[in-house]
Design an enzyme around this catalytic site. Structure first.
Site, PDB file in Angstrom:
ATOM      1  N   ASP A 113       0.819  -1.221   0.000  1.00 13.87           N
ATOM      2  CA  ASP A 113       0.000   0.000   0.000  1.00 13.87           C
ATOM      3  C   ASP A 113       0.852   1.271   0.000  1.00 13.87           C
ATOM      4  O   ASP A 113       0.470   2.293   0.568  1.00 13.87           O
ATOM      5  CB  ASP A 113      -0.967   0.004   1.206  1.00 13.87           C
ATOM      6  CG  ASP A 113      -1.800  -1.260   1.250  1.00 13.87           C
ATOM      7  OD1 ASP A 113      -2.200  -1.732   0.173  1.00 13.87           O
ATOM      8  OD2 ASP A 113      -2.035  -1.776   2.360  1.00 13.87           O
ATOM      9  N   LYS A 147       1.722   2.045  -5.216  1.00 16.43           N
ATOM     10  CA  LYS A 147       2.217   1.460  -6.468  1.00 16.43           C
ATOM     11  C   LYS A 147       1.264   1.749  -7.622  1.00 16.43           C
ATOM     12  O   LYS A 147       1.683   2.020  -8.742  1.00 16.43           O
ATOM     13  CB  LYS A 147       2.386  -0.063  -6.294  1.00 16.43           C
ATOM     14  CG  LYS A 147       3.414  -0.442  -5.244  1.00 16.43           C
ATOM     15  CD  LYS A 147       3.487  -1.946  -5.035  1.00 16.43           C
ATOM     16  CE  LYS A 147       2.300  -2.558  -4.347  1.00 16.43           C
ATOM     17  NZ  LYS A 147       2.069  -2.149  -2.965  1.00 16.43           N
ATOM     18  N   GLY A 197      -4.582  -4.387  -3.683  1.00 16.61           N
ATOM     19  CA  GLY A 197      -5.592  -3.354  -3.882  1.00 16.61           C
ATOM     20  C   GLY A 197      -4.870  -2.085  -4.279  1.00 16.61           C
ATOM     21  O   GLY A 197      -4.164  -1.494  -3.464  1.00 16.61           O
ATOM     22  N   HIS A 198      -4.969  -1.715  -5.542  1.00 13.32           N
ATOM     23  CA  HIS A 198      -4.225  -0.563  -6.064  1.00 13.32           C
ATOM     24  C   HIS A 198      -5.198   0.543  -6.450  1.00 13.32           C
ATOM     25  O   HIS A 198      -6.152   0.306  -7.191  1.00 13.32           O
ATOM     26  CB  HIS A 198      -3.374  -0.982  -7.272  1.00 13.32           C
ATOM     27  CG  HIS A 198      -2.301  -1.960  -6.921  1.00 13.32           C
ATOM     28  ND1 HIS A 198      -1.385  -2.423  -7.829  1.00 13.32           N
ATOM     29  CD2 HIS A 198      -1.977  -2.550  -5.734  1.00 13.32           C
ATOM     30  CE1 HIS A 198      -0.557  -3.272  -7.220  1.00 13.32           C
ATOM     31  NE2 HIS A 198      -0.908  -3.368  -5.957  1.00 13.32           N
ATOM     32  N   GLN A 205       1.846  -6.175  -3.423  1.00 15.43           N
ATOM     33  CA  GLN A 205       2.353  -6.353  -2.060  1.00 15.43           C
ATOM     34  C   GLN A 205       3.645  -5.513  -1.892  1.00 15.43           C
ATOM     35  O   GLN A 205       3.956  -4.701  -2.743  1.00 15.43           O
ATOM     36  CB  GLN A 205       2.617  -7.826  -1.717  1.00 15.43           C
ATOM     37  CG  GLN A 205       1.356  -8.664  -1.567  1.00 15.43           C
ATOM     38  CD  GLN A 205       0.693  -9.015  -2.884  1.00 15.43           C
ATOM     39  OE1 GLN A 205       1.294  -9.599  -3.754  1.00 15.43           O
ATOM     40  NE2 GLN A 205      -0.576  -8.671  -3.018  1.00 15.43           N
TER      41      GLN A 205
HETATM   42  P1  GDP Z   1      -0.829   0.316  -3.547  1.00 15.09           P
HETATM   43  O1  GDP Z   1      -1.429  -0.959  -3.068  1.00 15.09           O
HETATM   44  O2  GDP Z   1       0.643   0.380  -3.323  1.00 15.09           O
HETATM   45  O3  GDP Z   1      -1.206   0.655  -4.962  1.00 15.09           O
HETATM   46  O4  GDP Z   1      -1.452   1.472  -2.631  1.00 15.09           O
HETATM   47  P2  GDP Z   1      -2.984   1.601  -2.177  1.00 15.09           P
HETATM   48  O5  GDP Z   1      -3.788   2.112  -3.310  1.00 15.09           O
HETATM   49  O6  GDP Z   1      -3.442   0.368  -1.501  1.00 15.09           O
HETATM   50  O7  GDP Z   1      -2.838   2.676  -1.023  1.00 15.09           O
HETATM   51  C1  GDP Z   1      -2.333   3.944  -1.267  1.00 15.09           C
HETATM   52  C2  GDP Z   1      -3.417   4.956  -0.868  1.00 15.09           C
HETATM   53  O8  GDP Z   1      -2.847   6.236  -0.743  1.00 15.09           O
HETATM   54  C3  GDP Z   1      -4.504   5.107  -1.928  1.00 15.09           C
HETATM   55  O9  GDP Z   1      -5.713   5.412  -1.294  1.00 15.09           O
HETATM   56  C4  GDP Z   1      -4.026   6.291  -2.760  1.00 15.09           C
HETATM   57  O10 GDP Z   1      -5.085   6.992  -3.390  1.00 15.09           O
HETATM   58  C5  GDP Z   1      -3.385   7.137  -1.692  1.00 15.09           C
HETATM   59  N1  GDP Z   1      -2.250   7.978  -2.112  1.00 15.09           N
HETATM   60  C6  GDP Z   1      -1.278   7.691  -3.023  1.00 15.09           C
HETATM   61  N2  GDP Z   1      -0.366   8.683  -3.048  1.00 15.09           N
HETATM   62  C7  GDP Z   1      -0.776   9.606  -2.145  1.00 15.09           C
HETATM   63  C8  GDP Z   1      -0.236  10.854  -1.692  1.00 15.09           C
HETATM   64  O11 GDP Z   1       0.815  11.294  -2.101  1.00 15.09           O
HETATM   65  N3  GDP Z   1      -0.952  11.529  -0.732  1.00 15.09           N
HETATM   66  C9  GDP Z   1      -2.117  11.048  -0.217  1.00 15.09           C
HETATM   67  N4  GDP Z   1      -2.728  11.768   0.709  1.00 15.09           N
HETATM   68  N5  GDP Z   1      -2.645   9.874  -0.621  1.00 15.09           N
HETATM   69  C10 GDP Z   1      -1.985   9.160  -1.563  1.00 15.09           C
HETATM   70  P1  IMO Z   2      -0.938  -4.223  -2.237  1.00 12.67           P
HETATM   71  O1  IMO Z   2      -0.540  -4.753  -3.598  1.00 12.67           O
HETATM   72  C1  IMO Z   2      -0.915  -4.779   2.092  1.00 12.67           C
HETATM   73  C2  IMO Z   2      -0.771  -8.936   3.531  1.00 12.67           C
HETATM   74  C3  IMO Z   2      -1.979  -9.428   4.303  1.00 12.67           C
HETATM   75  C4  IMO Z   2      -1.308 -10.408   5.244  1.00 12.67           C
HETATM   76  C5  IMO Z   2      -0.222 -11.032   4.367  1.00 12.67           C
HETATM   77  C6  IMO Z   2      -0.621 -12.367   3.730  1.00 12.67           C
HETATM   78  O2  IMO Z   2      -2.217  -3.487  -2.245  1.00 12.67           O
HETATM   79  O3  IMO Z   2       0.198  -3.504  -1.585  1.00 12.67           O
HETATM   80  P2  IMO Z   2      -2.257 -12.987   1.738  1.00 12.67           P
HETATM   81  O4  IMO Z   2      -3.713 -12.754   1.557  1.00 12.67           O
HETATM   82  O5  IMO Z   2      -1.399 -12.395   0.676  1.00 12.67           O
HETATM   83  O6  IMO Z   2      -1.930 -14.439   1.975  1.00 12.67           O
HETATM   84  O7  IMO Z   2      -1.895 -12.248   3.116  1.00 12.67           O
HETATM   85  O8  IMO Z   2       0.027 -10.085   3.340  1.00 12.67           O
HETATM   86  N1  IMO Z   2      -1.075  -8.371   2.190  1.00 12.67           N
HETATM   87  C7  IMO Z   2      -1.053  -7.066   1.908  1.00 12.67           C
HETATM   88  N2  IMO Z   2      -0.868  -5.977   2.715  1.00 12.67           N
HETATM   89  N3  IMO Z   2      -1.089  -4.611   0.769  1.00 12.67           N
HETATM   90  C8  IMO Z   2      -1.227  -5.673  -0.048  1.00 12.67           C
HETATM   91  O9  IMO Z   2      -1.255  -5.559  -1.405  1.00 12.67           O
HETATM   92  C9  IMO Z   2      -1.269  -6.972   0.519  1.00 12.67           C
HETATM   93  N4  IMO Z   2      -1.434  -8.215   0.019  1.00 12.67           N
HETATM   94  C10 IMO Z   2      -1.297  -9.057   1.050  1.00 12.67           C
HETATM   95  O10 IMO Z   2      -2.617  -8.372   4.992  1.00 12.67           O
HETATM   96  O11 IMO Z   2      -0.646  -9.721   6.272  1.00 12.67           O
HETATM   97 MG    MG Z   3      -2.874  -1.637  -1.756  1.00 15.76          MG
END
Ligand code: GDP
Ligand code: IMO
Ligand code: MG
Length: 436
Positions: free
Chosen positions: A20, A23, A47-48, A230
């Site tokens: 998270d 990416k 979850g992106h 991840q």
């Molecule tokens: P990923 O899994 O690495 O793609 O990241 P996620 O989407 O799960 O989580 C990143 C969260 O931070 C999302 O809700 C984005 O919309 C948000 N986000 C990304 N860059 C920024 C930033 O620079 N500032 C803020 N406030 N939110 C951001």
């Molecule tokens: P993105 O791509 C954050 C974590 C789960 C758990 C561990 C194993 O959005 O960064 P799994 O279901 O993969 O067997 O769970 O990995 N986990 C993540 N944490 N962001 C993710 O994906 C994750 N995908 C798995 O919470 O701790």
């Molecule tokens: Mg994510």
């Protein structure tokens, strides 16, 4: 002298913490000039998020580059829940219509089967609450076990429907043996065969040879973005074992999960949140369980995209990032969510640990049991009291924000090439291009 056409280097986007990091946003940003965007590991545990103007897109499986109209590719290293993918495709309808022209799925991709893999995930997690990983419950561990066990059903198997009964029988042998042992109803082979036949109707037009397609794109001088899922600390081999996911998440996995040589990994862009979050169980030395942690969760909207769980929050840990920069050979960093730190009076940066009364400046051993004993060593830096939200120029940042970034850069030994200052696509400071 070697002769040849000039080629743009590929870009590999890798999360350098526990996921998270942002990416999705950075993949979208860099996809504008690319020809294909490839997922090479993980499944719908990811979850992106990509935000364009008022529109919020959340992807579990679809490569984020689809929003830039690029060829979206799902590699052999991915574990694919076809039902979830069809939901994502339906949700995109109208904005982006998906067809075999813009989505390619490898014949080697392993299939997560609803009723089989998520259920086995739940059985394992229920077994002992003390050792539970806190998975996303999407069946990731069980499908990778089946893959390594050589009985997972692959996307390519849907091209030979007559071969399914034998393969499904092999798949269910162990699943049903375990289910009998824990008093769960056995799975009927015919139900799975019927489900896979339904999947085939939708999936077959998208199935192809990913390795060959990526070869052809490069031969024509194109550029590929590899979108990691991840974070590096969740890597099955190099992460916080056993509190990890079940795939390799570091840059080397690009080669294995997409069928390209190591030389095609290109520029490795490490994504680093300006603080740290973690979902699920396991060590987290810089975790804040006080009001500052609560502040980060609220101000950063730190709730999981996939499961909605509140994310654990804490200070940035540069000992973690230095390790993961090294593991993936990150050529540059994108720091995200700097704006979330706006207004905090001071910021702590973890630069190492004390473990069993010994100083540990570099994290060579990230195993969970060892690291649970780690006491973080901090350097405290002053915060900034003005907003950085939406700033697009490095000179526009408050001096203390720049000092914070400079400090991180020195600690982790990789140059910062961009800083994200908000969730929206254009809220970003570009310092340098990801060019090798
Ligand atoms: P990923 O899994 O690495 O793609 O990241 P996620 O989407 O799960 O989580 C990143 C969260 O931070 C999302 O809700 C984005 O919309 C948000 N986000 C990304 N860059 C920024 C930033 O620079 N500032 C803020 N406030 N939110 C951001
Ligand atoms: P993105 O791509 C954050 C974590 C789960 C758990 C561990 C194993 O959005 O960064 P799994 O279901 O993969 O067997 O769970 O990995 N986990 C993540 N944490 N962001 C993710 O994906 C994750 N995908 C798995 O919470 O701790
Ligand atoms: Mg994510």
């Amino acid at each position: 002298m070697r002769k040849g056409i000039s080629m743009k280097n590929n870009i590999t986007i890798i999360g350098l913490q526990w996921g998270d990091e942002g990416k999705g946003k950075l993949t979208d940003f860099h996809s504008e000039k690319a020809d294909a965007v490839v997922r090479f590991q993980g499944g719908n545990n990811a979850g992106h998020t990509v935000i364009i103007g008022e529109k919020v897109y959340k992807f579990n499986l679809m490569p984020s580059g689809i929003l830039q109209g690029k060829l979206a590719v799902i590699g052999n290293g991915v574990v694919l829940n076809v039902s979830r993918l069809t939901e994502e495709i339906n949700a995109l309808k109208g904005d982006f219509d998906i067809s075999p022209k813009n989505l390619l799925i490898s014949e080697g991709t392993s299939l997560i089967i609803p009723g089989v893999h998520p259920e086995m995930d739940a059985i394992q997690e229920r077994a002992n609450s003390k050792t539970a990983v806190g998975t996303t419950g999407r069946g990731i561990g069980p499908i990778y076990m089946d893959k390594v066990g050589r009985f997972a059903i692959k996307a390519g198997d849907l091209l030979e429907l007559e071969s399914l009964p034998g393969k499904v029988e092999k798949l269910l042998f162990l699943h049903n043996a375990i289910r009998r042992g824990v008093n769960e109803k056995e799975i009927k082979a015919q139900d799975i065969i019927n489900y896979l036949n339904e999947c085939a109707q939708f999936l077959v037009p998208y199935i192809g040879n990913v390795s060959q397609k990526l070869y052809e794109i490069k031969k024509a001088g194109g550029q590929i973005i590899f979108e990691g899922a991840q974070g590096s600390m969740l890597d099955i081999d190099h992460g916080s074992f056993p509190m990890v996911t079940s795939s390799n998440t570091i840059a080397a996995q690009v080669s294995i999960g997409a069928g390209v040589p190591l030389s095609e990994i290109g520029f490795v862009l490490g994504i680093v949140k300006a603080y740290t979050t973690r979902v699920g169980n396991g060590f987290f030395p810089t975790e804040l369980t006080d009001e500052t942690g609560e502040y980060l969760r609220k101000s950063g909207a730190e709730f999981g995209v996939t499961t909605g769980r509140p994310r654990r929050c804490g200070w940035i840990d540069t000992a973690v990032v230095a390790r993961t920069v090294y593991l993936s050979g990150a050529n540059g960093l994108a720091i995200t969510k700097l704006d979330v730190l706006d207004g905090l009076p001071e910021l702590k940066v973890c630069t190492g640990y004390e473990i069993n009364n010994q100083k540990v400046p570099f994290l060579f051993n990230a195993k969970n049991e060892y690291m649970e004993k780690a006491i973080p060593v901090y350097t405290t830096l002053p915060g900034w009291q003005t907003s950085t939200k939406g700033i697009k120029n490095i000179k526009g940042l408050p001096t203390n924000a720049r000092k914070y970034l400079d400090f991180i850069e020195k600690q982790v030994n990789s140059p910062i090439i961009s800083v994200s200052t908000g969730p929206e696509r254009l809220e970003i400071i570009e310092i340098a291009k990801p060019v090798l």
